[in-house]
Design a protein around this motif. Structure first.
Motif, PDB file in Angstrom:
ATOM      1  N   GLY A  91      51.206  24.769  31.730  1.00 33.24           N
ATOM      2  CA  GLY A  91      49.873  25.075  32.217  1.00 33.24           C
ATOM      3  C   GLY A  91      49.722  24.482  33.602  1.00 33.24           C
ATOM      4  N   VAL A  92      48.832  25.015  34.393  1.00 37.43           N
ATOM      5  CA  VAL A  92      48.596  24.495  35.742  1.00 37.43           C
ATOM      6  C   VAL A  92      47.114  24.206  35.923  1.00 37.43           C
ATOM      7  CG1 VAL A  92      50.573  25.690  36.769  1.00 37.43           C
ATOM      8  CG2 VAL A  92      48.343  26.824  36.707  1.00 37.43           C
ATOM      9  N   GLY A  93      46.802  23.448  36.962  1.00 38.53           N
ATOM     10  CA  GLY A  93      45.400  23.165  37.243  1.00 38.53           C
ATOM     11  C   GLY A  93      44.902  21.946  36.493  1.00 38.53           C
ATOM     12  N   GLY A  94      43.657  21.582  36.775  1.00 40.28           N
ATOM     13  CA  GLY A  94      43.102  20.357  36.223  1.00 40.28           C
ATOM     14  C   GLY A  94      42.777  20.402  34.751  1.00 40.28           C
ATOM     15  N   SER A  95      42.717  21.582  34.147  1.00 37.11           N
ATOM     16  CA  SER A  95      42.362  21.690  32.739  1.00 37.11           C
ATOM     17  C   SER A  95      43.546  22.135  31.883  1.00 37.11           C
ATOM     18  CB  SER A  95      41.202  22.671  32.556  1.00 37.11           C
ATOM     19  OG  SER A  95      40.884  22.821  31.187  1.00 37.11           O
ATOM     20  N   SER A  96      44.118  23.284  32.202  1.00 33.73           N
ATOM     21  CA  SER A  96      45.194  23.835  31.376  1.00 33.73           C
ATOM     22  C   SER A  96      46.443  22.960  31.382  1.00 33.73           C
ATOM     23  CB  SER A  96      45.539  25.247  31.849  1.00 33.73           C
ATOM     24  OG  SER A  96      44.437  26.111  31.683  1.00 33.73           O
ATOM     25  N   GLY A  97      46.732  22.342  32.528  1.00 33.86           N
ATOM     26  CA  GLY A  97      47.885  21.452  32.595  1.00 33.86           C
ATOM     27  C   GLY A  97      47.711  20.241  31.690  1.00 33.86           C
ATOM     28  N   SER A 116      46.172  28.893  29.557  1.00 34.41           N
ATOM     29  CA  SER A 116      45.469  29.261  30.787  1.00 34.41           C
ATOM     30  C   SER A 116      44.074  29.759  30.450  1.00 34.41           C
ATOM     31  CB  SER A 116      46.238  30.347  31.552  1.00 34.41           C
ATOM     32  OG  SER A 116      45.487  30.802  32.658  1.00 34.41           O
ATOM     33  N   SER A 117      43.076  29.213  31.138  1.00 32.24           N
ATOM     34  CA  SER A 117      41.697  29.657  30.905  1.00 32.24           C
ATOM     35  C   SER A 117      41.505  31.108  31.314  1.00 32.24           C
ATOM     36  CB  SER A 117      40.719  28.770  31.689  1.00 32.24           C
ATOM     37  OG  SER A 117      40.801  27.432  31.271  1.00 32.24           O
ATOM     38  N   THR A 118      42.102  31.474  32.445  1.00 33.69           N
ATOM     39  CA  THR A 118      41.905  32.819  32.994  1.00 33.69           C
ATOM     40  C   THR A 118      43.012  33.793  32.647  1.00 33.69           C
ATOM     41  OG1 THR A 118      43.042  32.224  35.052  1.00 33.69           O
ATOM     42  CG2 THR A 118      40.656  31.845  34.962  1.00 33.69           C
ATOM     43  N   GLY A 119      44.219  33.268  32.492  1.00 33.39           N
ATOM     44  CA  GLY A 119      45.355  34.147  32.217  1.00 33.39           C
ATOM     45  C   GLY A 119      45.900  34.832  33.448  1.00 33.39           C
ATOM     46  N   VAL A 120      45.579  34.300  34.630  1.00 32.13           N
ATOM     47  CA  VAL A 120      46.023  34.979  35.857  1.00 32.13           C
ATOM     48  C   VAL A 120      46.956  34.180  36.768  1.00 32.13           C
ATOM     49  CG1 VAL A 120      43.958  36.428  35.922  1.00 32.13           C
ATOM     50  CG2 VAL A 120      43.974  34.264  37.168  1.00 32.13           C
ATOM     51  N   PRO A 121      47.134  32.857  36.605  1.00 38.45           N
ATOM     52  CA  PRO A 121      48.008  32.140  37.542  1.00 38.45           C
ATOM     53  C   PRO A 121      49.419  32.730  37.581  1.00 38.45           C
ATOM     54  CG  PRO A 121      46.732  30.577  36.267  1.00 38.45           C
ATOM     55  CD  PRO A 121      46.532  31.923  35.627  1.00 38.45           C
ATOM     56  N   ALA A 122      49.829  33.193  38.741  1.00 38.93           N
ATOM     57  CA  ALA A 122      51.119  33.865  38.881  1.00 38.93           C
ATOM     58  C   ALA A 122      52.299  32.998  38.441  1.00 38.93           C
ATOM     59  CB  ALA A 122      51.311  34.329  40.328  1.00 38.93           C
ATOM     60  N   PRO A 123      52.348  31.698  38.788  1.00 39.68           N
ATOM     61  CA  PRO A 123      53.502  30.899  38.362  1.00 39.68           C
ATOM     62  C   PRO A 123      53.676  30.862  36.846  1.00 39.68           C
ATOM     63  CG  PRO A 123      52.269  29.749  40.065  1.00 39.68           C
ATOM     64  CD  PRO A 123      51.425  30.913  39.640  1.00 39.68           C
ATOM     65  N   ILE A 144      47.876  30.830  24.882  1.00 39.24           N
ATOM     66  CA  ILE A 144      46.506  30.490  24.489  1.00 39.24           C
ATOM     67  C   ILE A 144      45.671  30.812  25.715  1.00 39.24           C
ATOM     68  CG2 ILE A 144      44.935  28.654  23.767  1.00 39.24           C
ATOM     69  CD1 ILE A 144      47.340  27.249  22.497  1.00 39.24           C
ATOM     70  N   THR A 145      45.060  31.982  25.704  1.00 34.71           N
ATOM     71  CA  THR A 145      44.431  32.480  26.920  1.00 34.71           C
ATOM     72  C   THR A 145      43.477  33.622  26.593  1.00 34.71           C
ATOM     73  OG1 THR A 145      44.919  33.219  29.195  1.00 34.71           O
ATOM     74  CG2 THR A 145      46.220  34.201  27.411  1.00 34.71           C
ATOM     75  N   GLN A 146      42.913  34.209  27.624  1.00 37.21           N
ATOM     76  CA  GLN A 146      42.022  35.352  27.446  1.00 37.21           C
ATOM     77  C   GLN A 146      42.786  36.573  26.951  1.00 37.21           C
ATOM     78  OE1 GLN A 146      38.444  36.346  29.855  1.00 37.21           O
ATOM     79  NE2 GLN A 146      39.596  35.306  31.454  1.00 37.21           N
ATOM     80  N   ALA A 147      42.203  37.258  26.017  1.00 40.69           N
ATOM     81  CA  ALA A 147      42.808  38.505  25.539  1.00 40.69           C
ATOM     82  C   ALA A 147      42.828  39.515  26.678  1.00 40.69           C
ATOM     83  CB  ALA A 147      42.005  39.053  24.368  1.00 40.69           C
ATOM     84  N   ASN A 148      43.870  40.305  26.734  1.00 41.25           N
ATOM     85  CA  ASN A 148      44.027  41.370  27.730  1.00 41.25           C
ATOM     86  C   ASN A 148      44.206  40.862  29.156  1.00 41.25           C
ATOM     87  OD1 ASN A 148      43.642  43.454  25.741  1.00 41.25           O
ATOM     88  ND2 ASN A 148      41.441  43.022  25.827  1.00 41.25           N
ATOM     89  N   SER A 149      44.449  39.567  29.326  1.00 39.93           N
ATOM     90  CA  SER A 149      44.729  39.036  30.661  1.00 39.93           C
ATOM     91  C   SER A 149      46.188  39.308  31.010  1.00 39.93           C
ATOM     92  CB  SER A 149      44.472  37.529  30.699  1.00 39.93           C
ATOM     93  OG  SER A 149      45.364  36.849  29.822  1.00 39.93           O
ATOM     94  N   SER A 150      46.553  39.036  32.242  1.00 40.73           N
ATOM     95  CA  SER A 150      47.944  39.241  32.662  1.00 40.73           C
ATOM     96  C   SER A 150      48.901  38.414  31.820  1.00 40.73           C
ATOM     97  CB  SER A 150      48.098  38.868  34.142  1.00 40.73           C
ATOM     98  OG  SER A 150      47.304  39.692  34.955  1.00 40.73           O
ATOM     99  N   LEU A 151      48.511  37.172  31.525  1.00 36.16           N
ATOM    100  CA  LEU A 151      49.365  36.302  30.712  1.00 36.16           C
ATOM    101  C   LEU A 151      49.478  36.825  29.290  1.00 36.16           C
ATOM    102  CD1 LEU A 151      50.997  33.737  30.318  1.00 36.16           C
ATOM    103  CD2 LEU A 151      48.851  32.488  29.971  1.00 36.16           C
ATOM    104  N   ALA A 152      48.382  37.286  28.739  1.00 33.41           N
ATOM    105  CA  ALA A 152      48.394  37.817  27.377  1.00 33.41           C
ATOM    106  C   ALA A 152      49.316  39.028  27.267  1.00 33.41           C
ATOM    107  CB  ALA A 152      46.985  38.190  26.937  1.00 33.41           C
TER     108      ALA A 152
END
Length: 206
Positions: free
Chosen positions: A53-59, A102-109, A127-135
């Motif tokens: 995970g990246v960022g202050g929350s997901s990481g 990822s909260s958003t499911g969009v971080p490219a890395p 563990i992320t938003q349904a239908n996001s890029s990560l999902a």
């Protein structure tokens, strides 16, 4: 700009906050028990689990997930650095499991690391938003709705509560599958007594 509140008023609002209750209820209703069981089975079966995970929350949540796993005797490694995530994915193989938070499911890395790990034969769980890029690039998805955190940014994020609840559900499902769960947790409690003696309620950590 903001109405000044006392610490007591803020604490009281959090305890009975409708939004804090709603996020857990929403997650509980959205979790597919069959998918949760599939996710738990994948973790138990894995040779090594990478929590990314990246960022202050997901990481930070990736670190929490690793912390919860090693106590059950699972081989797990949390990685917040995006370069290391990609490096781990490059040497991934069958038997490895990558769990991306990822909260958003969009971080490219994160998305790219999951794609790379999957192409090398590793299992992938998000563990992320349904239908996001990560999902869309993950084999197993435990969906977590992205709440209106920007509207209440002076308070703890609702999405974080929902993510933690999802982790709790996953780890509880895993724990009952592990034959040595009780023994491992007891061993951890016992060894901590050497640091501060016996106390009435010994947590698994501090």
């Amino acid at each position: 700009f903001f109405k000044q509140k006392t610490a007591y008023e803020i604490s009281l609002g959090l305890v009975g906050s409708e939004m804090c209750i709603r996020d857990r209820r929403g997650v509980a209703k959205s979790i597919d028990m069959a998918v949760l069981e599939e996710a738990a089975a994948a973790v138990v079966k894995a040779r090594l689990v990478y929590c990314i995970g990246v960022g202050g929350s997901s990481g930070v949540l990736a670190e929490e997930l690793e912390n919860r796993m090693f106590r059950l005797g699972l081989a797990a490694q949390a990685i917040q650095d995006s370069y290391r995530q990609r490096m781990a994915a490059a040497v991934a193989t069958t038997g490895d499991l990558f769990i991306a938070i990822s909260s958003t499911g969009v971080p490219a890395p994160v998305v790219q690391s999951i794609e790379l790990a999957r192409s090398n034969g590793a299992m992938t769980l998000a563990i992320t938003q349904a239908n996001s890029s990560l999902a869309k690039v993950s084999e197993i998805v435990l969906p977590v709705e992205l709440f209106n955190d920007h509207s209440f940014f002076t308070l703890p994020a609702q999405t974080r509560y929902a993510q933690l609840f999802t982790i709790d559900c996953l780890m509880g499902t895993i724990a009952v599958r592990m034959p040595n769960t009780a023994r491992n947790l007891k061993s951890i409690r016992d060894t901590l007594r050497a640091l501060h003696g016996t106390i009435r309620h010994q947590p698994i950590g501090d």
